[in-house]
Design an enzyme around this catalytic site. Structure first.
Site, PDB file in Angstrom:
ATOM      1  N   ARG A  26      33.642 -44.673  -1.973  1.00  0.00           N
ATOM      2  CA  ARG A  26      33.976 -43.917  -3.178  1.00  0.00           C
ATOM      3  C   ARG A  26      33.071 -44.293  -4.356  1.00  0.00           C
ATOM      4  NH1 ARG A  26      40.614 -43.564  -3.132  1.00  0.00           N
ATOM      5  NH2 ARG A  26      40.691 -41.611  -1.965  1.00  0.00           N
ATOM      6  N   LYS A 187      51.774 -40.818  10.183  1.00  0.00           N
ATOM      7  CA  LYS A 187      52.960 -39.998   9.947  1.00  0.00           C
ATOM      8  C   LYS A 187      52.701 -38.504   9.906  1.00  0.00           C
ATOM      9  CE  LYS A 187      53.884 -42.924   6.543  1.00  0.00           C
ATOM     10  NZ  LYS A 187      54.308 -43.064   5.193  1.00  0.00           N
ATOM     11  N   GLY A 343      40.504 -42.821   5.043  1.00  0.00           N
ATOM     12  CA  GLY A 343      39.833 -44.121   4.999  1.00  0.00           C
ATOM     13  C   GLY A 343      39.490 -44.711   6.363  1.00  0.00           C
ATOM     14  N   GLY A 366      44.598 -37.845   0.507  1.00  0.00           N
ATOM     15  CA  GLY A 366      45.633 -36.882   0.110  1.00  0.00           C
ATOM     16  C   GLY A 366      45.034 -35.641  -0.540  1.00  0.00           C
TER      17      GLY A 366
END
Ligand code: 3PG
Ligand code: MG
Length: 437
Positions: A26, A187, A343, A366
């Site tokens: 990043r 998830k 990531g 996200g």
């Protein structure tokens, strides 16, 4: 840009371990915009968050390691302030000269940041003549430094934001077919909407990680002690039905690595997913699944990959993720478009030294998922750009700088209300790159 003071939002929310940066993607990704601004004669006041300190000062979440890394990358000293606001910061900003930069301390040390408090945003905005948002990774957050400041300053997006939007839009609008999405990670919750959106776009959906376990349960298998979400089984079933109706192939693991415990050094073995043992945990895909993935990807021309296929932090269970990284690199070499987000997927590529082969590595976890779902990202919506899908959205304030002219005066009138409520779009997506364990 000459002589302008630019307030630049970046996403330096990088993974840290013992105070050291584990992955600097990043920070690297922010360099082109920072360099362009400095070379253009601007002085740059950089803002970022790091972690979730919840409005308090947390020493382990100071931005100094990021400043040091940026200093190495751009070979310009990057001083940091001890606080995002305050007299010392006011002074440091005032002393900045064209071509110099300054990194404000973690904006989330102030509660006003996540609340998108107008007073906090106005203080931040006083540090710039114009606002540039280049924090794609945080564009799904409506916070003071991503959205609030745009109410006070003429606002632009940076080069990274542009690149991300272009790469992800291309994927949605005109992918070369066949198009495959590979979704892993822990998830399903938080990914339901993106899976539904992707089913309408892709020809093939490959599932791995804990996400696949929930789908295995939805398709009638039992997964023993493996991580899966009982609450998401109905959603998984609905997504499978949707895929079937649309003729989209869904590839679920046919075998897996199961372990006694989800720890290093534990006993593990390969079994078929039709007979997963009751007291073991599925921690990686097995060799037959990896072969199936390789074969299924052979004709594919566009790949979107988000999330690891196993418990990637434990090297013995990172095999499928690493194999997929290699396949992705081969595909990219052969001319396929390969876009990777999240990531751990990117970390796997970096560890193998093949990250640069990819068409695009998204810095958004996200944020990239929400973008792919087709949601408006607040950090983009406040910065209208001609010709972008955002130009018709509510505009807080835009006053372009005329070429060679001075920045538009700061709005002095009544305090604008933030148009987007802070948490309106914030979900507790804990993390796209969450480990399985
Ligand atoms: C991210 O890593 O997802 C972004 O930097 C946003 O951070 P957050 O999820 O803590 O809001
Ligand atoms: Mg996040």
């Amino acid at each position: 840009m000459q002589g302008q003071r630019v307030l630049l939002r970046v996403d330096f929310n990088v993974p840290l371990s013992d105070g050291k940066i584990v992955d600097d993607s990043r920070i690297r990704a922010a360099v082109p915009t920072i360099k362009a601004l400095l070379d253009g004669g601007a002085s740059v006041v950089i803002m970022s968050h790091l972690g979730r300190p919840d409005g308090r000062v947390v020493d382990g979440l100071r931005l100094r390691p990021a400043a040091e890394r940026l200093t190495q990358l751009i070979r310009v000293n990057v001083p940091t302030t001890g606080d995002a606001l305050g007299v010392g910061t006011d002074d440091a900003v005032r002393r900045l000269r064209p071509g110099e930069l300054l990194l404000l301390e973690n904006v989330r040390f102030h509660a006003g940041e996540e609340r998108n408090d107008p007073a906090f945003a106005e203080r931040l905005a006083s540090y710039g003549d114009v606002f540039v948002n280049d924090a794609f990774g945080a564009a799904h957050r409506a916070h003071a430094s991503t959205v609030g400041v745009a109410a006070y300053l003429p606002s632009y997006v940076g080069l990274l934001m542009e690149q991300e939007v272009e790469a992800l839009s291309n994927l949605l609008e005109k992918p070369a077919r066949p198009f495959a999405a590979i979704v892993g990670g822990g998830k399903v919750s938080g990914k339901v909407a993106v899976l539904e959106a992707l089913i309408k776009k892709v020809d093939l959906l490959i599932l791995g990680g804990g996400v696949a376990n929930t789908f295995l349960v939805a398709s009638g298998r039992s997964v023993g002690k493996s991580l899966y979400e009982s609450k998401m089984v109905d959603d998984a079933r609905r997504i499978l039905k949707l895929a079937q109706d649309r003729g989209v192939r869904v590839l679920l693991p046919v075998d897996g690595v199961v372990a006694k415990e989800v720890t290093r050094g534990t006993e593990f073995k390969v079994v078929s997913t039709d007979k997963l043992p009751a007291s073991w945990h599925m921690v990686d895909l097995g060799p037959a699944s990896i072969t199936a993935i390789r074969e299924a990807l052979a004709p594919i021309k566009t790949i979107l990959w988000n999330g690891p296929l196993g418990v990637f932090e434990i090297p013995s269970f990172a095999v499928a993720t690493r194999e997929l990284a290699k396949v992705a690199a081969e595909k990219a070499d052969a001319g396929a478009t390969v876009v990777v987000g999240g990531g751990d997927s990117i970390a796997a590529l970096r560890q193998l030294g093949i990250a640069e082969k990819m068409t695009h590595l998204s810095t958004g976890g996200g944020a990239s998922l929400e973008f792919l779902e087709g949601r408006d990202l607040p950090g983009l919506a406040v910065v209208p750009t001609a010709g972008s899908p955002y130009e018709t959205l509510p505009i807080v304030y835009v006053a372009p700088v005329k070429p060679g002219g001075k920045a538009a005066p700061r709005r002095a009138a009544a305090k604008p209300k933030p148009i987007i409520k802070p948490s309106a779009l914030d979900d507790e997506d804990d993390d796209e790159s969450d480990p399985l364990a």
